[in-house]
Write a protein that holds these residues in place. Structure first.
Motif, PDB file in Angstrom:
ATOM      1  N   GLY A   1      41.057  47.748  31.219  1.00 46.62           N
ATOM      2  CA  GLY A   1      39.753  47.371  31.756  1.00 46.62           C
ATOM      3  C   GLY A   1      39.164  46.096  31.209  1.00 46.62           C
ATOM      4  O   GLY A   1      37.942  45.990  31.071  1.00 46.62           O
TER       5      GLY A   1
ATOM      6  N   SER B   1      36.699  43.249  35.348  1.00 48.53           N
ATOM      7  CA  SER B   1      36.093  44.135  36.337  1.00 48.53           C
ATOM      8  C   SER B   1      36.672  43.859  37.727  1.00 48.53           C
ATOM      9  O   SER B   1      37.340  42.847  37.963  1.00 48.53           O
ATOM     10  N   GLU B   2      36.361  44.747  38.654  1.00 55.57           N
ATOM     11  CA  GLU B   2      36.788  44.548  40.044  1.00 55.57           C
ATOM     12  C   GLU B   2      36.195  43.266  40.608  1.00 55.57           C
ATOM     13  O   GLU B   2      36.862  42.549  41.369  1.00 55.57           O
ATOM     14  N   ASP B   3      34.957  42.959  40.242  1.00 55.11           N
ATOM     15  CA  ASP B   3      34.324  41.730  40.739  1.00 55.11           C
ATOM     16  C   ASP B   3      35.042  40.478  40.232  1.00 55.11           C
ATOM     17  O   ASP B   3      35.051  39.447  40.915  1.00 55.11           O
TER      18      ASP B   3
ATOM     19  N   GLY C   1      42.822  44.721  36.441  1.00 52.07           N
ATOM     20  CA  GLY C   1      41.938  44.355  35.338  1.00 52.07           C
ATOM     21  C   GLY C   1      42.504  44.671  33.973  1.00 52.07           C
ATOM     22  O   GLY C   1      42.000  44.178  32.960  1.00 52.07           O
TER      23      GLY C   1
END
Length: 285
Positions: free
Chosen positions: A40, A43-45, A231
């Protein structure tokens, strides 16, 4: 089922637990095993727009591949707009895109993101590093792309005959592999041999079959495959023995790979493919 598929299905997954920022225990794990999976980090963004750009580059790469010419080499290379597209000679499948940031600076932004720089600084213990690698490694369903056993130090020595990283902290080089899509044992897994970084015996171009090499490595270093979510970042020592297997699934797999050499390990006059590749980057804050 192919024998290697059965084999990898039986492998354990790489031990998970590291989170950003890295702890001293994480660094001890890396020094002991030669690899570290960090979950992680992005992030997805942060990942989504880079994945979209990667898909655009792949589409462009397949549009221009007809410009390639027959060669006796195993790979065909086309330089375009500061990046290099590398194809399998027989199938014209894209194996990798070198220095992706030459065409799209966004790849340099993520490749030199402060989180990656911090991890590289912690691993290499140096304030400056040469950014040598900024690559996309796609594997489409059943495209046949695989990378046989190797240690990345072999590539460094091949490019740079004056490579001087061996006596530096953690080998003077680290690769960061960022997942843009999920990766598992079926869609192009990376198979690593933790602990093998204590050896630098070449593995590329050996006459033995991959199964024989795998058997030799397994006697000393139990293999593990790497499962990743978008990520996640895998850190790899330059001497780590590893390979990646073909994508046998219905799902694509995109990896974004960056490589950093401690200042003094790489000879600046040695030019890697891509515009401005190998530039010196301050990695400490």
């Amino acid at each position: 089922m192919k024998p290697w598929l059965l084999f990898i299905a039986l492998l354990p997954g790489l031990a998970v637990g590291a989170k950003y920022p890295l702890t001293d225990e994480d660094l001890k794990t890396y020094s002991r095993t030669g690899c570290l999976l960090v979950e992680g980090v992005f992030s997805e963004d942060e990942i989504s727009p880079i994945k979209e750009l990667a898909l655009q580059m792949l589409q462009y790469g397949y549009q221009i591949r007809e410009e390639s010419h027959n060669t006796e080499r195993a790979e065909i290379r086309l330089d375009r707009n500061g990046s290099q597209f590398v194809y399998d000679t027989n199938t014209l499948v894209i194996k990798r895109i070198v220095w992706a940031c030459g065409m799209h600076p966004e790849f340099r932004t993520l490749g030199a993101d402060k989180k990656l720089k911090n991890m590289v600084f912690r691993v290499l213990q140096t304030h400056h590093a040469h950014h040598l690698i900024n690559q996309l490694h796609p594997k489409m369903p059943n495209d046949g792309v695989e990378f046989k056993f190797h240690r990345d130090i072999e590539n460094r020595r091949n490019f740079d005959k004056g490579w001087a990283g061996e006596n530096m902290h953690n080998g003077g080089f680290v690769q960061t592999l960022t997942a843009l899509e999920a990766m598992d044992e079926w869609n192009g897994a990376i198979e690593v041999y933790p602990g093998s970084h204590n050896d630098s015996t070449p593995l590329k171009n050996r006459p033995e079959t991959q199964d024989i090499i795998a058997g030799e490595l397994q006697q000393q270093y139990p293999p593990e495959f790497v499962r990743m979510q978008p990520g996640d970042v895998l850190l790899c020592h330059p001497n780590l023995a590893h390979r990646s297997l073909p994508n046998q699934s219905n799902n694509s797999r995109l990896l974004f790979i960056n490589g950093f050499a401690a200042q003094g390990a790489h000879q600046p006059e040695v030019k890697y493919p891509g515009d401005d590749s190998g530039y010196l980057l301050k990695i400490s804050e």
